[in-house]
Design a protein around this motif. Structure first.
Motif, PDB file in Angstrom:
ATOM      1  N   ASN A 269       0.847  -1.186   0.000  1.00 45.14           N
ATOM      2  CA  ASN A 269       0.000   0.000   0.000  1.00 45.14           C
ATOM      3  C   ASN A 269       0.889   1.245   0.000  1.00 45.14           C
TER       4      ASN A 269
ATOM      5  N   SER B 275       0.146   4.303   0.101  1.00 45.36           N
ATOM      6  CA  SER B 275      -0.308   5.405   0.950  1.00 45.36           C
ATOM      7  C   SER B 275       0.263   5.299   2.358  1.00 45.36           C
TER       8      SER B 275
ATOM      9  N   ILE C 159      -5.355   0.941  -8.146  1.00 45.70           N
ATOM     10  CA  ILE C 159      -4.947   2.180  -7.490  1.00 45.70           C
ATOM     11  C   ILE C 159      -6.135   2.672  -6.684  1.00 45.70           C
ATOM     12  N   ALA C 160      -5.967   2.725  -5.378  1.00 46.94           N
ATOM     13  CA  ALA C 160      -7.076   3.101  -4.501  1.00 46.94           C
ATOM     14  C   ALA C 160      -6.916   4.530  -4.002  1.00 46.94           C
ATOM     15  N   LEU C 161      -8.033   5.232  -3.986  1.00 50.06           N
ATOM     16  CA  LEU C 161      -8.099   6.565  -3.411  1.00 50.06           C
ATOM     17  C   LEU C 161      -9.070   6.482  -2.243  1.00 50.06           C
ATOM     18  N   ASP C 162      -8.607   6.763  -1.037  1.00 51.59           N
ATOM     19  CA  ASP C 162      -9.440   6.686   0.158  1.00 51.59           C
ATOM     20  C   ASP C 162      -9.853   8.087   0.594  1.00 51.59           C
ATOM     21  N   VAL C 163     -11.153   8.241   0.880  1.00 50.00           N
ATOM     22  CA  VAL C 163     -11.688   9.499   1.370  1.00 50.00           C
ATOM     23  C   VAL C 163     -12.377   9.199   2.700  1.00 50.00           C
TER      24      VAL C 163
ATOM     25  N   TRP D   7     -13.982   0.696 -12.405  1.00 48.12           N
ATOM     26  CA  TRP D   7     -13.976   1.351 -11.113  1.00 48.12           C
ATOM     27  C   TRP D   7     -14.794   0.531 -10.132  1.00 48.12           C
TER      28      TRP D   7
ATOM     29  N   ARG E  76     -13.881   4.293  -0.569  1.00 43.80           N
ATOM     30  CA  ARG E  76     -12.746   3.898  -1.405  1.00 43.80           C
ATOM     31  C   ARG E  76     -13.172   3.948  -2.864  1.00 43.80           C
ATOM     32  N   ILE E  77     -12.383   4.654  -3.659  1.00 44.14           N
ATOM     33  CA  ILE E  77     -12.564   4.728  -5.107  1.00 44.14           C
ATOM     34  C   ILE E  77     -11.360   4.011  -5.701  1.00 44.14           C
ATOM     35  N   GLU E  78     -11.615   2.887  -6.341  1.00 47.06           N
ATOM     36  CA  GLU E  78     -10.521   2.004  -6.757  1.00 47.06           C
ATOM     37  C   GLU E  78     -10.511   1.842  -8.275  1.00 47.06           C
TER      38      GLU E  78
ATOM     39  N   PHE F  42      -7.286   8.423 -13.112  1.00 52.61           N
ATOM     40  CA  PHE F  42      -8.400   9.135 -12.500  1.00 52.61           C
ATOM     41  C   PHE F  42      -8.871  10.331 -13.338  1.00 52.61           C
TER      42      PHE F  42
END
Length: 193
Positions: free
Chosen positions: A62, A64, A100-104, A143, A166-168, A187
């Motif tokens: 990971n 991040s 590729i994960a984007l965590d909010v 996605w 999570r936007i993956e 993205f």
């Protein structure tokens, strides 16, 4: 073979507390997990595809959670795996799949509308269980948008404090590793309202 022996040796020497190495039941493959500084894990699967008749290596960590010390650890792992032969690795290796994960943290999926300007498929079959898919499983980009806190609670029983969106991006690439920096940011076509 050298990569497998290197990681197996680190796991057996108790190089890092919590390191594990085992043979999987899915064909000719071994898997190793090494804890990293910062709470991440370096996971390595080395195997042989009997159908395609080729060796493969899968690396997961990971990014991040990469601390400066963790980045040094990952660099040392790659150095040991390829005997510092990065040139040969990058010349021959191919990336076939990447997530590729984007965590909010604090955001809920239900509060937003998601769409991709270049995809024409939406799969809301799993939306009741908390996951929205944009794009088909056969496309080169898909996605997965879901509540990561709910997923962890369902699978491990651990509860997180508050929502965790999570936007993956899931990409099927078939791209030489050396060409990865030339690829566009996945993205860019995603829109969130």
């Amino acid at each position: 073979k050298a990569a497998r022996e290197y990681i197996y040796g680190l796991c057996k020497q108790d190089f890092k507390k919590g390191a594990k190495h085992w043979e999987t039941k899915k064909g000719a493959m071994t898997k190793s997990v090494m804890p990293l500084d910062g709470g991440s894990k370096f996971t390595l699967a080395v195997g042989w595809s009997t159908q395609g008749e080729y060796h493969f290596i899968t690396v997961q960590f990971n990014p991040s959670k990469l601390t400066p010390h963790c980045a040094v650890e990952v660099n040392a792992m790659f150095g040991g795996l390829f005997n510092w032969g990065y040139t040969e690795f990058y010349d021959r290796a191919e990336c076939s799949y990447i997530e590729i994960a984007l965590d909010v943290v604090g955001a809920k999926r239900e509060d937003y509308l998601f769409f991709d300007t270049k995809l024409q498929c939406l799969n809301d079959y799993y939306e009741a269980s908390g996951t929205l898919y944009l794009g088909s499983q056969t496309s080169t980009r898909q996605w997965a948008i879901y509540d990561k806190a709910k997923q962890l609670a369902d699978t491990t029983g651990s509860s997180q404090c508050g929502p965790w969106l999570r936007i993956e991006a899931r990409l099927k690439l078939k791209t030489p590793v050396i060409d990865m920096p030339k690829r566009s940011f996945p993205f860019l076509p995603l829109r969130v309202i």
